[in-house]
Scaffold this active site. Structure first.
Site, PDB file in Angstrom:
ATOM      1  CG  HIS A  69     -75.841  16.071 -40.097  1.00  0.00           C
ATOM      2  ND1 HIS A  69     -74.991  17.115 -40.411  1.00  0.00           N
ATOM      3  CD2 HIS A  69     -75.708  15.183 -41.116  1.00  0.00           C
ATOM      4  CE1 HIS A  69     -74.374  16.858 -41.557  1.00  0.00           C
ATOM      5  NE2 HIS A  69     -74.795  15.688 -42.010  1.00  0.00           N
ATOM      6  CG  ASP A  71     -73.539  18.241 -36.852  1.00  0.00           C
ATOM      7  OD1 ASP A  71     -74.533  17.686 -37.368  1.00  0.00           O
ATOM      8  OD2 ASP A  71     -72.489  17.627 -36.582  1.00  0.00           O
ATOM      9  CG  ASP A 103     -72.561  17.062 -45.362  1.00  0.00           C
ATOM     10  OD1 ASP A 103     -73.534  16.451 -44.875  1.00  0.00           O
ATOM     11  OD2 ASP A 103     -71.388  16.723 -45.151  1.00  0.00           O
ATOM     12  CD  GLU A 137     -72.953  12.890 -40.169  1.00  0.00           C
ATOM     13  OE1 GLU A 137     -72.647  11.882 -40.831  1.00  0.00           O
ATOM     14  OE2 GLU A 137     -72.456  14.012 -40.405  1.00  0.00           O
ATOM     15  CD  GLU A 138     -70.463  16.807 -41.187  1.00  0.00           C
ATOM     16  OE1 GLU A 138     -69.482  16.027 -41.217  1.00  0.00           O
ATOM     17  OE2 GLU A 138     -71.142  17.084 -42.192  1.00  0.00           O
ATOM     18  CD  GLU A 166     -74.867  12.548 -44.398  1.00  0.00           C
ATOM     19  OE1 GLU A 166     -74.145  13.303 -45.082  1.00  0.00           O
ATOM     20  OE2 GLU A 166     -74.992  12.670 -43.165  1.00  0.00           O
ATOM     21  CG  HIS A 355     -67.139  18.420 -45.456  1.00  0.00           C
ATOM     22  ND1 HIS A 355     -66.591  17.373 -44.735  1.00  0.00           N
ATOM     23  CD2 HIS A 355     -68.466  18.383 -45.185  1.00  0.00           C
ATOM     24  CE1 HIS A 355     -67.538  16.731 -44.079  1.00  0.00           C
ATOM     25  NE2 HIS A 355     -68.691  17.327 -44.339  1.00  0.00           N
TER      26      HIS A 355
END
EC number: 3.5.1.18
Length: 381
Positions: A69, A71, A103, A137-138, A166, A355
């Protein structure tokens, strides 16, 4: 080239479910190297629309697919980041800083570099290499990998093995390969009592004592002891709301939210039944009414290590001189959709800074991840 690709990818402000051109950048790059590509946008309303990409080089088996992903999660305080810009890659002290570095734009960059180098160095190889990428995805993960997988299978494509990029590793690159994930179920509990003045409790029915008893039991219950590959299931209270702004009023109602991350000994339905039995018992004792709602967007799953999963683990061990462990820890991911189509591993960078403010990856870790991806393609194709 993985550093170049990563810097470019970080530059796209692809806060979920936005794409901001990241998918188109990858699409153009892969087209230049002979990939057949297709961008699909799913979602009924403009606010829900998600950009997805499937790109493939070759049409023979096996088809090794990288699933990922572009995003990223939102950024709250830009001023706390290096150069005050989470979307401008910063290289310092052997590290690349930027939102999405681990990520999971770093893993995308590594597989891009590994696959393009492999194709250049191994003309006429057997099999196929493909990418399935999304910008969803997030967030809700409703119109991304799940829909794109169904679409490509409807078009006649078949994936034989998937690598989900991931950030799975814990202390060093290569220490962890994920072959399953815990499930997740969210609960919302409303309890209705009777409002009144705090000086006259006999004329009211406070719902809070009942809620406190319920939450105390729920948070202290031992759901299980875990399994070989799963840690024990866990309940966490995420919100309590009374909506009472004064100190002399007994509230009429209260609301609580909680989440359970569960292993393969449970399902959302069996947990909901267990939770409701506790709630019902206390609400009957305190003579209050309740309403319980629950929703689950991901069940637990575990794969038996297939030949290709074991082969991937051998490549990791041979390349990095570390024996990886199989794990199911952490949150949910799009692997829960992929496992319905083919065997897979989740393997990427370290999860430590995902994150977080000043998210970063070491350049040396990018090299290690590139080496694993490249060597696996050599081994399988």
């Amino acid at each position: 080239m993985y550093i170049h690709y990563l810097k470019d990818l970080i530059g796209f402000k692809s806060v979920t479910p936005e794409n901001d051109g990241a998918i188109e950048y990858i699409d153009d790059l892969l087209k230049q190297h002979g990939f057949k590509t297709e961008i699909k946008i799913f979602g009924d309303f403009k606010s829900e629309q998600v950009t997805n990409l499937y790109a493939i080089f070759g049409r023979n088996e096996p088809n090794i697919c990288f699933v990922g992903h572009v995003d990223v999660v939102p950024v709250d305080n830009h001023a706390l980041w290096h150069n005050s810009s989470p979307f401008k890659a910063s290289k310092q002290d052997g590290k690349i800083y930027g939102r999405g570095a681990v990520d999971m734009k770093g893993a995308i960059a590594c597989f891009l570099a590994a696959s393009l180098d492999f194709i250049k160095n191994n003309a006429g190889f057997k099999g196929s290499i493909s990418f399935l990428l999304t910008s969803d995805e997030e967030g809700k993960a409703k119109h991304g990998t799940k829909e794109m997988l169904q679409y490509i299978y409807d078009q006649g494509y078949k994936v034989d093995f998937a690598i989900v990029g991931e950030p799975t590793c814990e202390k060093e690159i290569g220490d962890t390969i994920k072959i399953g994930r815990r499930g997740s179920v969210n609960f919302k509990l409303n309890i209705d009592g009777l409002a009144g003045h705090v000086a006259y409790p006999h004329k009211a029915n406070n719902p809070l004592p009942c809620l406190i008893k319920i939450l105390h039991e729920l948070t202290n219950i031992r759901l299980d002891e875990g399994t070989e590959f799963f840690q024990n299931s866990n309940l966490e209270v995420t919100n309590i709301d009374v909506g009472n702004e004064t100190s002399n009023v007994i509230p009429a109602s209260t609301e609580a939210s909680f989440n359970i991350r569960f292993n393969n000994l449970h399902s959302a339905e069996t947990l909901a039944k267990q939770v409701e039995e506790i709630i019902k018992r206390y609400c009957k004792e305190y003579k209050v009414d309740y309403k319980l709602e629950y929703s689950s967007f991901a069940g637990s799953f575990i794969q038996n290590p297939s030949a290709k999963i074991k082969e991937f683990a051998k490549v990791v061990e041979h390349t990095l001189k570390i024996k990886p462990k199989f794990s199911t820890s952490g949150g949910t991911s799009d692997a829960r959709f992929v496992k319905n189509y083919c065997p897979l591993v989740e393997f990427g960078l370290l999860s430590e800074t995902a994150h977080k403010i000043n998210e970063y990856t070491k350049i040396s870790d990018l090299q290690k991840l590139y080496d694993v991806y490249y060597n696996f393609l050599i081994k399988i194709l």
